[in-house]
Design an enzyme around this catalytic site. Sequence first.
Site, short mmCIF file in Angstrom:
data_model
loop_
_atom_site.label_atom_id
_atom_site.label_comp_id
_atom_site.label_asym_id
_atom_site.label_seq_id
_atom_site.Cartn_x
_atom_site.Cartn_y
_atom_site.Cartn_z
N GLY A 266 0.80 -1.23 0.00
CA GLY A 266 0.00 0.00 0.00
C GLY A 266 0.82 1.27 0.00
N ALA A 267 1.80 1.33 0.90
CA ALA A 267 2.58 2.55 1.02
C ALA A 267 3.76 2.30 1.94
CB ALA A 267 1.72 3.68 1.60
N GLU A 269 6.56 4.30 4.79
CA GLU A 269 6.71 5.45 5.67
C GLU A 269 8.09 6.09 5.69
OE1 GLU A 269 6.24 2.21 6.76
OE2 GLU A 269 7.48 1.80 8.52
N ASN A 270 8.88 6.01 4.62
CA ASN A 270 10.22 6.59 4.60
C ASN A 270 10.23 7.98 5.23
OD1 ASN A 270 10.82 4.42 2.64
ND2 ASN A 270 9.52 5.68 1.34
N HIS A 302 -1.86 6.23 8.54
CA HIS A 302 -0.98 5.16 9.02
C HIS A 302 0.49 5.50 8.76
CE1 HIS A 302 0.06 0.82 9.75
NE2 HIS A 302 1.06 1.13 8.92
N GLU A 303 0.79 5.87 7.52
CA GLU A 303 2.20 6.16 7.19
C GLU A 303 2.67 7.39 7.95
OE1 GLU A 303 3.47 3.72 5.83
OE2 GLU A 303 1.64 2.83 5.03
N1 B3K Z 1 6.08 -0.52 6.45
C1 B3K Z 1 5.50 -0.72 5.16
C2 B3K Z 1 5.46 -2.14 4.73
C3 B3K Z 1 6.70 -2.60 4.11
C4 B3K Z 1 6.51 -3.99 3.53
C5 B3K Z 1 7.78 -4.55 3.05
N2 B3K Z 1 7.62 -5.84 2.42
C6 B3K Z 1 4.12 -0.17 5.07
C7 B3K Z 1 3.41 -0.01 6.33
O1 B3K Z 1 3.05 -0.94 7.01
O2 B3K Z 1 3.22 1.10 6.72
ZN ZN Z 2 2.85 0.28 8.78
#
Ligand code: B3K
Ligand code: ZN
Length: 890
Positions: A266-267, A269-270, A302-303
């Site tokens: 989906g996305a 969070e960098n 969420h992100e």
């Molecule tokens: N942290 C990312 C998910 C990354 C998945 C890598 N295979 C999105 C999230 O949960 O916000």
């Molecule tokens: Zn997440």
Amino acid sequence: MNAPAPKTIYLKDYQVPDYLIDTTDLNVDIHDGYTLVSCMLALRRNPAAKQAATELTLQGADLELVSLSLDGRLLEEGDYTFGEESLTIFNTPETFTLITITKIKPESNTSLEGLYRSRTMYCTQCEAEGFRKITYYLDRPDVMSEFTTKVIADKKYPVLLSNGNLIEQGDAGEERHYAIWHDPFKKPAYLFALVAGDLAHIEDSFSTSSGRAVTLRIFVEPKDLDKCDHAMASLKHAMRWDEEVYGREYDLDIFMIVAVDDFNMGAMENKGLNIFNTSCVLAKPETTTDVGFQRVEGVVAHEYFHNWSGNRVTCRDWFQLSLKEGFTVYRDSEFSADMGSRTVKRVEDVTLLRTLQFAEDAGPMAHPIRPESYIEISNFYTMTVYEKGAEVIRMLANLLGKENFRKGTDLYFDRHDGQAVTTEDFVTALADASGRDLSQFKRWYSQAGTPRLDVTDYYDEDAQTYSLTIKQSCPPTPECQNKLPFHIPIAMGLLGSAGDLPLYLQGSQPDFETSDNTHRVLELTDAEQTFVFERVQEKPVPSLLRGFSAPVKLNYAYSTRDLILLMSRDSDGFSRWEASQQLGLQAISAAMAAYQQERSLDGFSLSAQLVDAYRRVLQDASLDQAMVAYMLTLPSEAYISELADVIDVEAIHYSRQAVRKALANALADDFTRIYQSYDHRQPYAATADAIATRSLKNVALAYLMLIHDEGSIRACEQQYRHGNNMTDVMAALTQLVNSEAPLAQEYSLAALADFFGRWQHESLVVNQWLSVQAGCQLPDTLSRVRALLQHSAYDGKNPNKIRSLIGAFCNGNAINFHSGNGEGYAFLADQIIQLNRQNPQIASRLLTPLTKWKKYDHVRQQLMKAQLERIRAEPELSKDVFEVVSKSLA
Ligand code: B3K
Ligand code: ZN
């Protein structure tokens, strides 16, 4: 000879890193066909390591090493060696600077991990272990470094982005330019991001509670600029909410979101530069359904919330994934509840949990929210880690109460800011702040499986006492046969004939001060416990697990009358819905029994008391329309399957249909009234109220379409043709496509052709067109899916297309996927074999329906197993697919 089986990684083997990386200076020089990455690391021995290391092993995959120098000296053969996915440098000193130059090929990176190309842009995805596909690095979350990133590219990519704040930009020779970004916050490599492309953006600003101005930008392909407003509004709501509810402010001068069409999930969070699947950011009424709007709001939040729960405080290792994911899902779920309707959100979350997560917990991939081992970490971004993880946080929040939970999260963020920590640290902070003993509660982190509660009761009329005896058990899971009792909060009340009764629980004080004393939470900690209520003047009906206070399966022998009382009178909205589902299940079970005895389901009818009860719900003006819609929606085939010991695909499908038809006939007048009183000309709004009325109206339409009368079919076709928003258009199209009535079939062919003609240039809309066809419950759908694989609208490299077509067919169309001749299974295996090398993460995800083979009849078991074995026999199986297939067959 077979390749050796991939290695299993264990939590118990965790060791701190030998070296730390204080600063990371990256220079990413993008050219057509290749990219040169120069990476300068300031390394230092980790004082916490057991022994002073004299060599350094960095992770790297699919990299071509151009040069390597240590403190200015070019390293030669003998100074270092390559492992399978690593590079080891010998004789490393206490501190040193390492410069690596590597060459990568983003254009041919189909795994969508690391740096890759999506349509006209370059972008990255580094979680969990993608950074090693960009350069050699200590690619683990407990190595946190300060990053400075220079991006250089042709000017045909005018936008050059990375994490943090922009500190410099300029020309870099003929037709080329650069930008330098600096991120002042130390972070693990999985939070690194980079984007280069020809992008347009919308901009807004946010003033934090302490008065700092933050620039907000959403970057998209220019054609999508008209679909960003909802994401921007959601972002600003999320930023304010996190300040108000958790006291968390944003910390950089700029926050950016980039929408990418080719994205595995989906996305992401960098830090300061979230990268999103277009499906989770773009929205406008003409192209996006209500569910799509809500998803954008939820995922944007969420992100954003990860900036604190994940980025500022991150995970020590990947076994701790739920530390950030469970907590952040809980946070986004509460945010959505605050933005819309709390009960509706709860019903939606629980529905998801009880179908997909419960099934995962009962299958071969079952794992605790903090797994003990994995082969490929990408396989552990699961419903369990995310959704059950969020339920565990919800239980903690409810056990502690609002104030203490907030004290606990404040302490957690303060104590661990800038650190990489464990789920244990999180629980400790909550325990320290609240003074509560959470030691038994921690078993939720280490024991997999869905606990089961068996409840019996006894009413003593003479003594006026009512006793509830609750037994807990948990089925064995692959890694744990015997479970210790969980600490389970059970929110409850007692209903008398006139509604909620006051609660006088033996051994505890009634609470008239903060409530009306009709609701309380029982804390079950033993394998079996009895709770006695006094001064109970009539035999009550227990309302148990209100709000779904724990992720468990509850068994209590409710009569139809009990359930009707709960559905109409319980003060807890969730319990009313749950009662409606139980009633639906009872009716479906009766139909299934008839089907299994080969009795005809034609004209299957429901008891008058049940029909009356549903009618009262439809006529109850005090109820939220969305709740009415959900109460009138029968449990899904997936949920019924989850509850079954052996899944009888046909019996479930045809019985559920029979009950739906019976309801449609019995309540036709009410459905017609609801449908006709809806004003289709009203302008679209994505508010909770508007979504609720639309959903009830579309539920009414779905029932009316089962009657096969010409009037309803024509109304449905009109709604398709004139609907002013995608929710209504899709609702009508779905009904036309799934109706057996010849007139509807005729309309559906025309509508599908019209739809594609109208929307062929909108990729996300085309995905909905693919899904509605793949989800068609009528015979011959697999041939249609096969034909669509060849359609110009399909792209076998794009995860959204794969999910919309193959995923929708295999996960959302049981009657066709599980067709008795096994062709659905063979079809899926073909797709997985093809995707295994191209995109292992997507291939492995698609496997899920086959992993459930043990729940089917003998014939299907053999057919499914044969396909799993066929996949297992493939040469060069990715770690992702290997792990799921081998665990499924074990
Ligand atoms: N942290 C990312 C998910 C990354 C998945 C890598 N295979 C999105 C999230 O949960 O916000
Ligand atoms: Zn997440």
